[in-house]
Every structure is written in structure tokens, then in C-alpha cells.
Design an enzyme around this catalytic site. Structure first.
Site, mmCIF file in Angstrom:
data_model
loop_
_atom_site.group_PDB
_atom_site.id
_atom_site.type_symbol
_atom_site.label_atom_id
_atom_site.label_comp_id
_atom_site.label_asym_id
_atom_site.label_seq_id
_atom_site.Cartn_x
_atom_site.Cartn_y
_atom_site.Cartn_z
ATOM 1 N N ASP A 67 8.386 13.014 -7.515
ATOM 2 C CA ASP A 67 7.884 11.979 -6.597
ATOM 3 C C ASP A 67 6.482 11.616 -7.084
ATOM 4 O OD1 ASP A 67 7.806 11.662 -2.929
ATOM 5 O OD2 ASP A 67 7.247 10.279 -4.560
ATOM 6 N N GLN A 74 7.988 4.930 7.966
ATOM 7 C CA GLN A 74 7.604 5.021 6.553
ATOM 8 C C GLN A 74 8.028 3.749 5.827
ATOM 9 O OE1 GLN A 74 7.262 8.379 3.658
ATOM 10 N NE2 GLN A 74 9.469 7.931 3.384
ATOM 11 N N ARG A 82 20.368 3.265 2.330
ATOM 12 C CA ARG A 82 19.997 4.235 1.274
ATOM 13 C C ARG A 82 20.599 3.767 -0.054
ATOM 14 N NH1 ARG A 82 16.079 7.338 1.145
ATOM 15 N NH2 ARG A 82 16.584 8.213 3.203
ATOM 16 N N GLU A 96 10.335 2.314 -9.123
ATOM 17 C CA GLU A 96 9.928 1.372 -8.080
ATOM 18 C C GLU A 96 8.718 0.540 -8.511
ATOM 19 O OE1 GLU A 96 9.328 3.823 -4.597
ATOM 20 O OE2 GLU A 96 10.872 5.194 -5.332
ATOM 21 N N ARG A 127 11.994 -3.586 5.814
ATOM 22 C CA ARG A 127 13.362 -3.209 5.436
ATOM 23 C C ARG A 127 14.294 -3.033 6.643
ATOM 24 N NH1 ARG A 127 13.101 3.067 3.242
ATOM 25 N NH2 ARG A 127 11.938 3.954 5.002
ATOM 26 N N HIS A 183 11.781 -0.831 -4.031
ATOM 27 C CA HIS A 183 12.119 0.609 -4.139
ATOM 28 C C HIS A 183 13.511 0.787 -4.782
ATOM 29 C CE1 HIS A 183 12.791 4.732 -2.770
ATOM 30 N NE2 HIS A 183 11.644 4.780 -2.150
HETATM 31 O O1 TA6 Z 1 9.313 6.257 -3.216
HETATM 32 C C1 TA6 Z 1 9.299 7.634 -3.045
HETATM 33 C C2 TA6 Z 1 9.272 7.948 -1.555
HETATM 34 O O2 TA6 Z 1 8.036 7.575 -0.992
HETATM 35 C C3 TA6 Z 1 9.561 9.435 -1.382
HETATM 36 O O3 TA6 Z 1 8.423 10.156 -0.967
HETATM 37 C C4 TA6 Z 1 10.713 9.447 -0.366
HETATM 38 O O4 TA6 Z 1 10.202 9.511 0.945
HETATM 39 C C5 TA6 Z 1 11.389 8.122 -0.688
HETATM 40 O O5 TA6 Z 1 10.302 7.223 -0.861
HETATM 41 C C6 TA6 Z 1 12.431 7.650 0.294
HETATM 42 O O6 TA6 Z 1 11.820 7.246 1.482
HETATM 43 P P1 TA6 Z 1 12.780 6.800 2.719
HETATM 44 O O7 TA6 Z 1 11.836 6.446 3.828
HETATM 45 O O8 TA6 Z 1 13.588 5.631 2.235
HETATM 46 O O9 TA6 Z 1 13.669 7.984 2.991
#
Ligand code: TA6
Length: 288
Positions: A198, A80, A59, A255, A85, A155
Site C-alpha cells: 500500500d 474513505q 469493488r 492508481e 464513488r 483507483h
Molecule cells: O488505494 C489504496 C487504499 O487507500 C488502501 O489503503 C485500501 O483502503 C484501498 O484503498 C481500498 O479502499 P476501499 O475504501 O475501496 O476499501
């Protein structure tokens, strides 16, 4: 100087120090998680509760989102922001350049885990150059026999003195998709963060500037027509185990991306480079 290190749990990273700056890059995710120019504050924000564990994204710093940004369109149950990563990358180049900077290239190739999630052959490298400026470039090549579509992001979590002090310039009159409202709007004026944000901005200016008191951070992008602005604010921060409750107050994500309509289709043997260059103009009288 380039030193290979690991935490007590075996989590491997590279430590870089030259006359201009210092940095740390985890092999997992090719994840730059520390970058500080001499006599300036750390540029990248890192959560006090960040994990440095196999399979868990760090993070903070600059997570690499590949081969998809956000949720996977075809299978939302997949991780996600893709698998890059949380995969361990290979260092393929380490050099102290003639300009006094340090250049590291890391590479990710397909494996059983990636092919199970995304059945394409690819070659991905990340080039990170550490000096007065930070340069980071994600190069994707389609080494398959069929085209594929990627959405990606660098990011980047930027350190700020206090979220109430900042403004973001370079997105005035730009259209953005608001992921919270699930609708498109137009930005009027500079951006101030006073709630969860966001957004995916389309066709951002060539240079985005983050103002934080007397400090200025300039972000220049190449190979990108989209910029994500994110701050989780209070409630979302509480929901994240690797975020302290007030963590949102000292960070903002800007980002450099190929997100949403800016996704890219690569034919066999085609490549695409997503690049961000960051520089800081700091009035050294500003105390952090
Ligand atoms: O970049 C914004 C985003 O897509 C948010 O919606 C939030 O989910 C953030 O990324 C962090 O994502 P993560 O999977 O690292 O917790």
C-alpha cells in the site's frame, strides 16, 4: 452502441459496445466496472463478491476518489475516498466518435449530502473513451468563491493472471510513502507483489508498465505526480466482505492520483484534470 440498463435491484449502468471494445459504467460513481478490448482479456478486475447496491462502492473497475483520497484529514469518520464513488452521476454526453471509439461524459454537482461533508461548490466531470485504448479523465472546477484543496485518484483495479507472475516497471529510484510502515522509502528496481502493498509513489515515470507473463499493460498519466500501488494480500482480503479470500491473487491496483503531497488547491474558477490512458500489448498466444 450505447444501451442504458439496470440490474434487478434497479442499479443503473450504461453498456457500451463498438468495433474495438466493450465496457460497462455504473451511474453511481461514474464507475467503469468492465472494459475489454476485442480479442484481449478484460483489462479491469472486478471482485466476484462486488456489491452493485445504492451507497456501496463497487469493488473493482475504476472507483473515482474525490474530493479526498484515503481518510478525510479533518474528519476521519467521513467515508474513505470521498463521496464521488457513491453518488449517482448524470450522463451529459454520449457520442460515437469518428475514430470508432465511444465517449461518455458524466457529471457530479453538489447536493445536500455532499455539502454536509464538504462545504464547497464544485463541478466535476468524468470523460471515458472506450476503444483499443482506455482514456479516463476527471475534471474538477472550483465554482465556489473560496479556494479548496482536493486529493483524488482513479483507483484502477487491473486484472492479472496470477499475482506471482507480475512485475511493475517505471518506479525505479522513486520515493514512496509506505502506508503500512508509515514511512518513506526509495524503490529499487521493478516492483513484485509478494505481500500486502500500500504505497504512494512520487513523481512516477510518464509510463508505468505492468508485465504479466507475455502481456504488457501501459499506463500513462497526466495531471498527476503520484501513483498508488495496492494489493490487500491475504489478511486484508479476508476482512473485506466484497472480496473473495483469494481475490488478491488476480488483481493489482495502479492508481493515477493526486494523493498526499500531490493534493491540489484550486482557486475559484480554477480547474484541474487528472487523466489516465491505458493500452494493452498482448501476445495472443497467452491463454487466460
Ligand atoms: O488505494 C489504496 C487504499 O487507500 C488502501 O489503503 C485500501 O483502503 C484501498 O484503498 C481500498 O479502499 P476501499 O475504501 O475501496 O476499501
Amino acid at each position: 452502441m450505447i444501451t442504458h440498463k439496470q440490474f434487478d435491484n434497479g442499479f443503473k449502468y450504461i453498456e457500451i459496445e463498438n468495433n474495438q471494445a466493450e465496457a460497462k459504467i455504473a451511474l453511481q460513481g461514474a464507475h467503469l466496472f468492465h472494459y475489454k478490448v476485442k480479442d484481449k482479456p478484460s483489462l479491469l478486475w472486478l471482485s466476484e463478491a462486488a456489491y452493485f447496491e445504492e451507497g456501496k462502492a463497487i469493488r473493482g473497475g475504476i472507483p473515482v476518489c474525490f474530493p479526498w483520497f484515503g481518510k478525510n484529514k479533518d474528519n476521519p469518520s467521513l467515508p474513505q475516498h470521498g463521496f464521488a464513488r457513491t453518488q449517482v452521476w448524470t450522463v451529459v454526453l454520449e457520442e460515437e466518435t469518428g475514430e470508432g471509439t465511444t465517449h461518455i461524459r458524466l457529471q457530479l454537482k453538489p447536493n445536500a449530502y455532499t455539502l454536509a461533508q464538504w462545504a464547497y461548490l464544485f463541478d466535476v466531470t468524468l470523460d471515458i473513451t472506450i476503444g483499443h485504448k482506455l482514456s479516463i479523465a476527471l475534471s474538477v472546477t472550483n465554482t465556489d468563491t473560496k479556494p479548496f484543496e482536493i486529493s483524488t485518484a482513479l483507483h484502477t483495479y487491473f486484472n492479472v493472471s496470477n499475482i506471482d507472475n507480475i512485475s511493475i516497471k517505471g518506479l525505479d529510484n522513486k520515493a514512496y510513502y509506505d502506508a503500512l510502515e508509515e514511512k518513506t522509502s526509495i524503490q529499487h528496481g521493478d516492483i513484485f507483489i509478494q505481500e500486502e502493498v500500500d504505497r504512494v509513489y512520487s513523481y512516477p515515470s510518464e509510463t508505468i508498465t505492468l508485465f504479466d507473463g507475455d502481456a504488457k499493460v501501459n499506463l500513462q498519466q497526466e495531471g498527476s505526480n503520484s501513483l498508488v500501488v495496492w494489493n490487500p494480500w491475504i489478511e486484508k482480503s479476508k476482512q473485506m466482505s466484497d472480496m473473495t479470500e483469494d481475490g488478491y491473487r488476480t488483481m493489482v491496483c495502479l492508481e493515477t492520483s493526486n494523493a498526499r503531497e500531490d493534493s491540489r488547491v484550486l482557486k475559484p474558477n480554477e480547474s484541474h484534470v487528472l487523466k489516465a490512458v491505458v493500452s494493452q500489448e498482448i501476445d495472443t498466444t497467452v491463454k487466460y
